[in-house]
Motif scaffolding. Structure first.
Motif, mmCIF file in Angstrom:
data_model
loop_
_atom_site.group_PDB
_atom_site.id
_atom_site.type_symbol
_atom_site.label_atom_id
_atom_site.label_comp_id
_atom_site.label_asym_id
_atom_site.label_seq_id
_atom_site.Cartn_x
_atom_site.Cartn_y
_atom_site.Cartn_z
ATOM 1 N N SER A 1 17.912 40.954 8.130
ATOM 2 C CA SER A 1 16.922 41.673 7.322
ATOM 3 C C SER A 1 15.518 41.122 7.567
ATOM 4 C CB SER A 1 17.305 41.563 5.838
ATOM 5 O OG SER A 1 16.363 42.235 5.041
ATOM 6 N N THR B 1 11.821 41.806 2.601
ATOM 7 C CA THR B 1 13.187 41.504 2.170
ATOM 8 C C THR B 1 13.123 40.731 0.860
ATOM 9 O OG1 THR B 1 13.971 41.380 4.447
ATOM 10 C CG2 THR B 1 15.293 40.237 2.769
ATOM 11 N N LYS C 1 13.968 42.284 10.618
ATOM 12 C CA LYS C 1 13.529 43.680 10.503
ATOM 13 C C LYS C 1 12.211 43.803 9.740
ATOM 14 C CE LYS C 1 15.772 46.406 7.626
ATOM 15 N NZ LYS C 1 16.790 47.299 7.016
ATOM 16 N N THR C 2 12.095 43.076 8.606
ATOM 17 C CA THR C 2 10.942 43.299 7.723
ATOM 18 C C THR C 2 9.804 42.310 7.967
ATOM 19 O OG1 THR C 2 11.732 41.811 5.994
ATOM 20 C CG2 THR C 2 12.503 44.110 5.909
ATOM 21 N N GLU D 1 13.483 45.952 0.976
ATOM 22 C CA GLU D 1 14.939 45.833 1.135
ATOM 23 C C GLU D 1 15.423 44.803 0.110
ATOM 24 O OE1 GLU D 1 16.930 46.745 4.598
ATOM 25 O OE2 GLU D 1 17.646 44.695 4.947
ATOM 26 N N TYR E 1 9.909 36.002 13.435
ATOM 27 C CA TYR E 1 9.614 37.368 12.994
ATOM 28 C C TYR E 1 8.775 37.392 11.717
ATOM 29 C CZ TYR E 1 13.172 38.879 16.331
ATOM 30 O OH TYR E 1 13.891 39.119 17.472
ATOM 31 N N ASP F 1 8.179 49.770 0.907
ATOM 32 C CA ASP F 1 9.616 49.979 1.073
ATOM 33 C C ASP F 1 10.328 48.617 1.164
ATOM 34 O OD1 ASP F 1 11.990 51.279 1.501
ATOM 35 O OD2 ASP F 1 11.603 51.687 3.628
ATOM 36 N N GLU G 1 17.957 49.604 1.155
ATOM 37 C CA GLU G 1 17.415 49.365 2.491
ATOM 38 C C GLU G 1 15.917 49.595 2.490
ATOM 39 O OE1 GLU G 1 19.354 50.737 5.909
ATOM 40 O OE2 GLU G 1 21.370 50.566 5.056
ATOM 41 N N GLY G 2 15.193 48.798 3.264
ATOM 42 C CA GLY G 2 13.741 48.948 3.312
ATOM 43 C C GLY G 2 13.170 48.315 4.561
ATOM 44 N N ARG G 3 11.908 48.616 4.843
ATOM 45 C CA ARG G 3 11.295 48.163 6.096
ATOM 46 C C ARG G 3 10.246 47.079 5.884
ATOM 47 N NH1 ARG G 3 10.090 53.499 5.830
ATOM 48 N NH2 ARG G 3 7.944 52.824 5.458
ATOM 49 N N ASP G 4 9.658 47.027 4.669
ATOM 50 C CA ASP G 4 8.415 46.274 4.510
ATOM 51 C C ASP G 4 8.597 44.820 4.087
ATOM 52 O OD1 ASP G 4 7.029 48.530 5.222
ATOM 53 O OD2 ASP G 4 6.844 49.244 3.162
#
Lengths: 333, 337
Positions: free
Chosen positions: B258, B214, B261-262, B240, B293, B238, B209-212
């Motif tokens: 994902s 995919t 999110k990223t 994903e 996004y 970070d 899992e990561g934020r920065d």
């Protein structure tokens, strides 16, 4: 000792009169079905294309004579006759050609993929030679599952030059599988004659390369085909392996609807039409007292009636819903 | 073995051992399962995946075929159509090119052409990928070819656990499934549950899992992406990492969530870059709300536009490596792409 040899043709001395009359009926049914399909195409009721087997009815019917519903066939692009000979109903076949939901393939397959799995017909095939390995696989299933079923693999002279032919016959032979390879040699793969395409004179000669029996018969002689296939089936059911039977025959019509007959002569076509397999079988049955003329006429008329009813059934059947375009791509959950 | 592994029944197996265990389990449970392929009997297969199975199940169920890929695949299709469940091993997935007719025209289409009246439950095992020095005809990654064919399912497990569970799921499937096994993974070890279990086809797995950003990857690229992600984590990046696992069908939902999110998407795959898995996933994102996004262009990192070469340096350069994945990801984070 008063034993006298039975000199009657194989089919006459082997099959019951009812079976022989039913065989004649189905041969008429094939002929009238093909004509009905052709007529429907001309009227614009059927789209696409089709490959008619008029003139090859004895090959289809005599080959299927001893097959049960548990026995399998794989068929070809010229497969309407095989489908009828194996026991399909012409109404559901017409419905398939008309693209209707009531067709054997619910309108998804059409002429080139006509199948009737319940009577053991695993399907026509749009790929020349495509059914050859599949037939070997069906025979492998029978052997592994301990069944005595056999598989008949119909293919044409064109398919005998595909690599799949070599691979399939070799595997069937090394594993002694219960499959009968039935080559319907109608002299032309589309426009290319066997003389120009095939190094051997008779395709059955190729059986030698696979250590299996090979026989060439007059494919327009019902009894000759039935006898050759009878022996091949017996060999297959006894676990002795595959055979190759070559039925020499002829398609009266062109390859498909695009054919302008530039590669064969009017004389050749007329010569083969004079060897009509249905007329010959009908005459044989009458000569041996299985039928009289009026009985034969009644059978021929019954085939016409069945075809007309079949066309009406197809016309009045519903089309598949467009919303169901992707149905049957995968099993439904 | 510690207490936890005893409780969960986890053992450490190699990827090839896990596949072998799945096949043995399937043959024990279902007498209609048979194996077919070239040299899979006493030889054990080119990669030893079927080793010793012929001793346990005999030559009728572990069938050596002649070198006849078209015919062999077709026999498997015909057998599947009539009551058997064959697992057909292509010695190298490249050789499936000889059998395209039976895979694409027959296996994939029979159910549809026959209006649902027939089923072809065949599994094709496809040893794939480069890195073995076997050059252009024994190293390809052709999974995207088959992803283009309705009627087929195409999977590529990246771990021993998934290799077993997805092969068992493939056998459980009434339709043809092609399982791509990266050759460099065969010796990779990992925890594998005992007994029978199914890993669903069509579900991706988030491996990190990561934020920065995919990173979507398949097969061995999952492990390379994870290594690149760990290196970047030392600098506070970070990533994903999503293990695609299934190419057809693709798990769009997991990927799109994902990306939402990223805001950054990189797709890493060994097949030739153009017209491949990367294009499909990029397009799916571009066609969805996840597009809004994105705060950087999508990046595809795929195989070179060349056959796989023989020279080891060239071969290495032909497909994404940890270094190239890391460098590309860092460029993406710096907005240099």
């Amino acid at each position: 000792m008063t034993d006298t040899p039975d000199n009657r043709p194989f089919a006459i001395r082997t099959y019951a009169p009812d079976q022989l009359r039913e065989a004649l009926k189905r041969m008429y049914l094939i002929r009238r079905f093909e004509e009905g399909a052709e007529d429907s195409y001309m009227r614009g009721l059927i789209h696409g294309t089709m490959h008619l087997s008029i003139g090859q009815e004895a090959s289809a019917m005599a080959t299927c004579m001893e097959l049960t519903d548990a026995d399998k066939i794989t068929s070809t692009h010229r497969g309407h006759g095989h489908c009828i000979a194996k026991g399909a109903e012409v109404g559901r076949m017409f419905a398939e050609f008309f693209g209707k939901e009531t067709g054997y393939c619910h309108g998804r397959g059409g002429s080139m993929h006509i199948a009737d799995v319940k009577t053991g017909n695993l399907g026509a095939n749009g790929i020349v030679g495509g059914g050859l390995p599949i037939a070997v696989g069906a025979a492998l299933s029978a052997k592994r599952l301990g069944k005595s079923d056999v598989t008949v693999c119909f293919f044409g002279d064109g398919a005998n030059n595909e690599g799949a032919f070599h691979e399939a016959l070799n595997m069937a032979a090394i594993w002694k599988l219960p499959v009968i390879f039935v080559c319907e040699n109608n002299k032309y793969g589309m426009s290319t004659s066997t003389e120009r395409s095939t190094a051997v004179k008779h395709i059955a000669e190729r059986a030698v390369a696979y250590a299996m029996p090979g026989i060439t018969v007059d494919g327009n002689d019902f009894s000759a085909v039935a006898e050759a296939v009878h022996h091949a089936i017996a060999r297959a059911r006894a676990g002795e392996g595959p055979s190759l039977v070559e039925n020499l025959t002829y398609r009266w019509r062109g390859h498909s609807k695009s054919d302008r007959n530039r590669y064969r002569t009017k004389e050749e076509i007329e010569d083969w039409m004079a060897r009509d397999p249905i007329a010959r079988f009908r005459a044989e049955l009458i000569a041996h007292g299985i039928l009289d003329e009026s009985g034969a006429d009644a059978i021929a008329q019954a085939a016409i009636d069945d075809v007309q009813q079949g066309i009406e059934f197809a016309k009045s059947s519903p089309a598949p819903a467009v919303t169901e375009l992707t149905r049957y791509v995968h099993a439904e959950a | 073995m510690n207490a936890m592994t005893q409780e969960t029944g986890l053992r450490t197996l190699s990827y090839s051992e896990a596949i072998r265990e799945a096949m043995a389990l399937a043959m024990d449970r279902d007498p209609t399962v048979i194996l077919m392929g070239e040299d899979i009997g006493v030889y054990g297969g080119a990669f030893q995946v079927t080793l010793d199975l012929i001793d346990r199940y005999g030559p009728d169920r572990v069938m050596d075929t002649p070198i006849s890929e078209l015919g062999g695949a077709g026999v498997a299709v015909g057998a599947a159509l009539t009551g058997l469940k064959p697992i057909f091993e292509f010695q190298f997935s490249d050789f499936a090119t000889l059998a395209m007719e039976q895979i694409v025209n027959q296996a994939a289409k029979l159910r549809y052409m026959l209006g649902g009246e027939a089923s072809v439950p065949v599994v094709f095992r496809m040893p794939a990928g480069s890195g073995t020095g076997a050059a252009a005809q024994h190293s390809q990654s052709l999974e995207a070819w088959f992803g283009h064919v309705p009627g087929l399912k195409v999977i590529q497990p990246s771990t021993p656990e998934d290799a077993k569970g997805m092969l068992l799921a493939a056998l459980d499937d009434p339709d043809p499934v092609m399982i791509f096994e990266h050759k460099l993974l065969y010796k990779m070890k990992g925890p594998v549950p005992a007994g029978h279990y199914l890993t669903p086809i069509g579900k991706a797995a988030i491996r990190r899992e990561g934020r920065d950003l995919t990173i979507v990857a398949g097969a061995i690229m999952v492990h390379r992406a994870l290594e690149a992600a760990e290196r970047m984590a030392q600098d506070g990046i970070d990533a994903e990492v999503i293990d695609l696992r299934s190419i057809r069908p693709i798990d769009h939902a997991t990927i799109l969530a994902s990306v939402r999110k990223t805001g950054k998407l990189m797709i890493v795959y060994e097949g030739v870059k153009s017209f491949g898995v990367g294009a499909e996933i990029s397009a799916a994102v571009a066609e969805s709300d996840a597009f809004d996004y994105l705060d950087a262009p999508i990046l595809r990192l795929g195989g070179a536009e060349a056959p796989i070469p023989y020279n080891p340096d060239l071969e290495r350069a032909a497909v994404p490596q940890v270094d190239t994945i890391e460098a590309a990801a860092r460029r993406m984070i710096r907005r240099e792409v």
